[in-house]
Structure formats: C-alpha cells, structure tokens
Design a protein around this motif. Sequence first.
Motif, mmCIF file in Angstrom:
data_model
loop_
_atom_site.group_PDB
_atom_site.id
_atom_site.type_symbol
_atom_site.label_atom_id
_atom_site.label_comp_id
_atom_site.label_asym_id
_atom_site.label_seq_id
_atom_site.Cartn_x
_atom_site.Cartn_y
_atom_site.Cartn_z
ATOM 1 N N ALA A 32 -5.844 20.817 73.490
ATOM 2 C CA ALA A 32 -5.500 20.769 72.351
ATOM 3 C C ALA A 32 -6.054 19.471 71.278
ATOM 4 C CB ALA A 32 -3.773 20.821 72.126
ATOM 5 N N ILE A 33 -5.978 18.288 71.914
ATOM 6 C CA ILE A 33 -6.458 17.260 71.381
ATOM 7 C C ILE A 33 -8.052 17.386 71.098
ATOM 8 C CG2 ILE A 33 -6.923 14.775 71.739
ATOM 9 C CD1 ILE A 33 -4.119 14.605 72.770
ATOM 10 N N VAL A 39 -15.625 15.662 67.799
ATOM 11 C CA VAL A 39 -16.774 15.702 66.817
ATOM 12 C C VAL A 39 -17.971 15.765 67.790
ATOM 13 C CG1 VAL A 39 -18.116 14.958 64.707
ATOM 14 C CG2 VAL A 39 -15.461 14.632 64.956
ATOM 15 N N SER A 40 -18.687 17.021 67.969
ATOM 16 C CA SER A 40 -19.727 17.110 69.028
ATOM 17 C C SER A 40 -20.967 16.298 68.465
ATOM 18 C CB SER A 40 -20.161 18.489 69.115
ATOM 19 O OG SER A 40 -20.510 19.014 67.960
ATOM 20 N N SER A 41 -21.293 16.161 67.152
ATOM 21 C CA SER A 41 -22.435 15.614 66.679
ATOM 22 C C SER A 41 -22.444 14.069 67.049
ATOM 23 C CB SER A 41 -22.674 15.940 65.170
ATOM 24 O OG SER A 41 -21.544 15.054 64.712
ATOM 25 N N ASP A 47 -13.928 10.115 64.779
ATOM 26 C CA ASP A 47 -15.017 9.026 64.492
ATOM 27 C C ASP A 47 -15.490 8.364 65.742
ATOM 28 O OD1 ASP A 47 -13.364 6.923 64.710
ATOM 29 O OD2 ASP A 47 -12.777 6.890 62.621
ATOM 30 N N THR A 48 -16.120 7.496 65.718
ATOM 31 C CA THR A 48 -16.647 6.434 66.795
ATOM 32 C C THR A 48 -15.886 5.157 67.048
ATOM 33 O OG1 THR A 48 -18.673 5.739 65.732
ATOM 34 C CG2 THR A 48 -18.671 7.656 67.141
ATOM 35 N N ARG A 49 -14.711 5.017 66.385
ATOM 36 C CA ARG A 49 -14.095 3.850 66.511
ATOM 37 C C ARG A 49 -13.607 3.753 67.935
ATOM 38 N NH1 ARG A 49 -11.410 1.661 61.522
ATOM 39 N NH2 ARG A 49 -11.132 -0.087 62.757
ATOM 40 N N GLU A 65 -17.444 17.821 80.788
ATOM 41 C CA GLU A 65 -18.840 18.069 80.440
ATOM 42 C C GLU A 65 -19.251 17.066 79.335
ATOM 43 O OE1 GLU A 65 -16.455 21.771 78.530
ATOM 44 O OE2 GLU A 65 -16.585 20.308 80.501
ATOM 45 N N HIS A 66 -18.180 16.570 78.530
ATOM 46 C CA HIS A 66 -18.421 15.496 77.495
ATOM 47 C C HIS A 66 -18.208 14.204 77.897
ATOM 48 C CE1 HIS A 66 -18.922 18.950 74.706
ATOM 49 N NE2 HIS A 66 -17.585 19.322 75.275
#
Length: 142
Positions: A32-33, A39-41, A47-49, A65-66
């Motif tokens: 769920a998280i 955010v795949s992009s 975000d990327t913090r 896979e991510h």
Amino acid sequence: YCTRIVANASLALGEEAIAAQLIADAEALAAAIHRKFFVSSSSGYLDTRQTHLTMPLISGAVPAEHADGVWAALRKEIMETQAAHYDTGLHGTYFMTKLLTDTSFGFGGGDDMLYAMATVATYPVTHRTIKESLCRHHTNVC
C-alpha cells in the motif's frame, strides 16, 4: 519495519501463527505504501529527500524490481544533491545509518556514504563540531 521485528520475535518464541499474520500485515502495508507514494520518474517516495528514500528501503516497502533505483536515488541525494550532508532529522538519521551499515536484515553497503557525511568539511558539519568540542575541553587532542 516494527511489524517485521515483532514477527521475527514471534517466530523466535514459537508463535508461528502470530508471525504469519504479522508478516502478511507487513507485506500488505508495504504494498500500500509503494502504491500510494512511489514516484517512478525519480525512483523516490513522495520526493527524493533522504528520509523519504530511507524509510521505504528499511521497512521493506520497496519491491525488489525498484530497489536498485531507490538505492541509486539515495546515493545521488546524499553525495550530489546534499553534498554529503545529512538531511534526515533525528529519527531519519538513525534509520539511514542503520540502512547504510547494518547487514543483519540484508541492508548495508553504504559505508562510503556514511563516511563522507561524517567527514564533510563544510557547514553543517559533524566532525568539525565534535573536534571543536574536544578542543575546548581537551587541548591535547587538537
């Protein structure tokens, strides 16, 4: 993260049914998280913090896979965006340090990033603060 720890404790105590339910709960929460915040992009969560990358990794919310992409985003955030400075806050710093160094849950491999953050010479800086404190109280170490 905490649910997985309690599941492991339940297994150690021989409570397989409780452990199985906790593991299922942890997996459902992780999925769920990931669905809600990934955010795949940017391979980030929200975000990327640093903390927003650390917590999904350490909690197991990042699907296999991510994982490489999220780790790469964390490395970029630490080493490039923040120029080896912490940007995590009190709780995030604990979990990021654990993520980068502790191999007991399959983490680790980020000693170089942790070393860079501990030795960066520009403000705000950890090692300079410690050195200045030591010098005020123990002149023989300066």
